[in-house]
Design a protein around this motif. Structure first.
Motif, PDB file in Angstrom:
ATOM      1  N   ALA A  35     -13.994   8.548  -6.836  1.00 13.67           N
ATOM      2  CA  ALA A  35     -13.717   9.883  -7.369  1.00 13.67           C
ATOM      3  C   ALA A  35     -13.212  10.800  -6.256  1.00 13.67           C
ATOM      4  N   CYS A  39      -9.413  11.542  -7.032  1.00 18.94           N
ATOM      5  CA  CYS A  39      -9.413  12.673  -7.971  1.00 18.94           C
ATOM      6  C   CYS A  39      -9.739  14.027  -7.351  1.00 18.94           C
ATOM      7  N   HIS A  43      -9.538  17.898  -8.732  1.00 11.08           N
ATOM      8  CA  HIS A  43     -10.769  18.187  -9.477  1.00 11.08           C
ATOM      9  C   HIS A  43     -11.962  18.336  -8.555  1.00 11.08           C
ATOM     10  N   VAL A  45     -15.297  16.971  -8.146  1.00  9.05           N
ATOM     11  CA  VAL A  45     -15.969  15.777  -8.651  1.00  9.05           C
ATOM     12  C   VAL A  45     -17.456  15.789  -8.282  1.00  9.05           C
ATOM     13  N   SER A  51     -12.774  23.395  -8.905  1.00  4.03           N
ATOM     14  CA  SER A  51     -11.702  22.466  -8.558  1.00  4.03           C
ATOM     15  C   SER A  51     -10.704  23.123  -7.615  1.00  4.03           C
ATOM     16  N   TRP A  59     -15.293  18.124 -13.001  1.00  2.00           N
ATOM     17  CA  TRP A  59     -15.847  16.955 -13.670  1.00  2.00           C
ATOM     18  C   TRP A  59     -17.147  17.240 -14.415  1.00  2.00           C
ATOM     19  N   LEU A  77      -9.204   7.524 -20.001  1.00  2.00           N
ATOM     20  CA  LEU A  77      -8.778   7.105 -18.661  1.00  2.00           C
ATOM     21  C   LEU A  77      -7.869   5.877 -18.699  1.00  2.00           C
ATOM     22  N   TYR A  83      -2.454  11.334 -19.723  1.00  2.00           N
ATOM     23  CA  TYR A  83      -2.637  12.130 -18.514  1.00  2.00           C
ATOM     24  C   TYR A  83      -1.603  13.244 -18.437  1.00  2.00           C
ATOM     25  N   MET A  87      -1.178  13.825 -13.072  1.00  2.00           N
ATOM     26  CA  MET A  87      -2.092  12.689 -12.924  1.00  2.00           C
ATOM     27  C   MET A  87      -1.373  11.372 -13.168  1.00  2.00           C
ATOM     28  N   LEU A  99     -15.426   5.149 -12.362  1.00  2.00           N
ATOM     29  CA  LEU A  99     -15.268   6.588 -12.560  1.00  2.00           C
ATOM     30  C   LEU A  99     -16.081   7.087 -13.759  1.00  2.00           C
TER      31      LEU A  99
END
Length: 115
Positions: A35, A39, A43, A45, A51, A59, A77, A83, A87, A99
Motif C-alpha cells: 500500500a 498507493c 492516498h 493508506v 491523502s 483508505w 481492484l 480506475y 490510477m 491490499l
C-alpha cells in the motif's frame, strides 16, 4: 511493477518491526508495504491522515464505506477499467489480496470521516 516490488520488500522489513496497537486488527506487513509503495503517493493508506492528493480518498474512508465488502473491494481492484485515469496500473491477483486484506484492517466501529 519492478520498482514497486523492490520498495515493497524494504517496507515489509520496516513494517515488521512495528508493534500492534490494542483494539486494532493485526496488520500484515507485506500488505502495508505494498500500500505504501503503490498507493501512498496519492492516498492516505494509514489509519489516520489526509491523502497527499485531495482528490484521492483516504483508505480508512473507503474501508468504512457502508456496504463495502471484501468481494466488492476485490472486484473493484481487479477491474482496472474502473480506475480513475490517474490510477492506470495493473495489480496481480496476490497484490489485490494483500491490499484488500490490509485495507480491511482500517475498519473501525467508531469511524468518523476526517471531513
Amino acid at each position: 511493477m519492478m520498482r514497486i516490488a523492490a520498495g515493497v520488500g524494504a517496507m515489509a522489513l520496516l513494517a515488521a518491526c512495528q508493534t500492534a496497537q490494542p483494539g486494532v486488527a493485526e496488520v500484515d506487513p507485506e500488505g502495508h508495504a505494498l500500500a505504501q509503495a503503490a498507493c501512498a503517493g496519492c492516498h492516505s493508506v494509514e489509519p489516520y491522515g489526509l491523502s497527499p492528493n485531495p482528490d484521492a480518498p483516504e483508505w480508512p474512508v473507503i474501508a468504512n464505506t457502508p456496504g463495502l465488502t471484501r468481494e466488492t473491494l476485490t472486484t473493484w481492484l481487479v477491474e482496472a477499467h474502473n480506475y480513475p485515469e490517474q490510477m492506470d496500473f495493473y495489480l496481480e491477483e496476490d497484490e489485490v489480496e494483500l491490499l484488500v486484506n490490509y485495507m480491511l484492517t482500517l475498519r473501525r466501529e467508531d469511524f468518523h470521516p476526517p471531513y
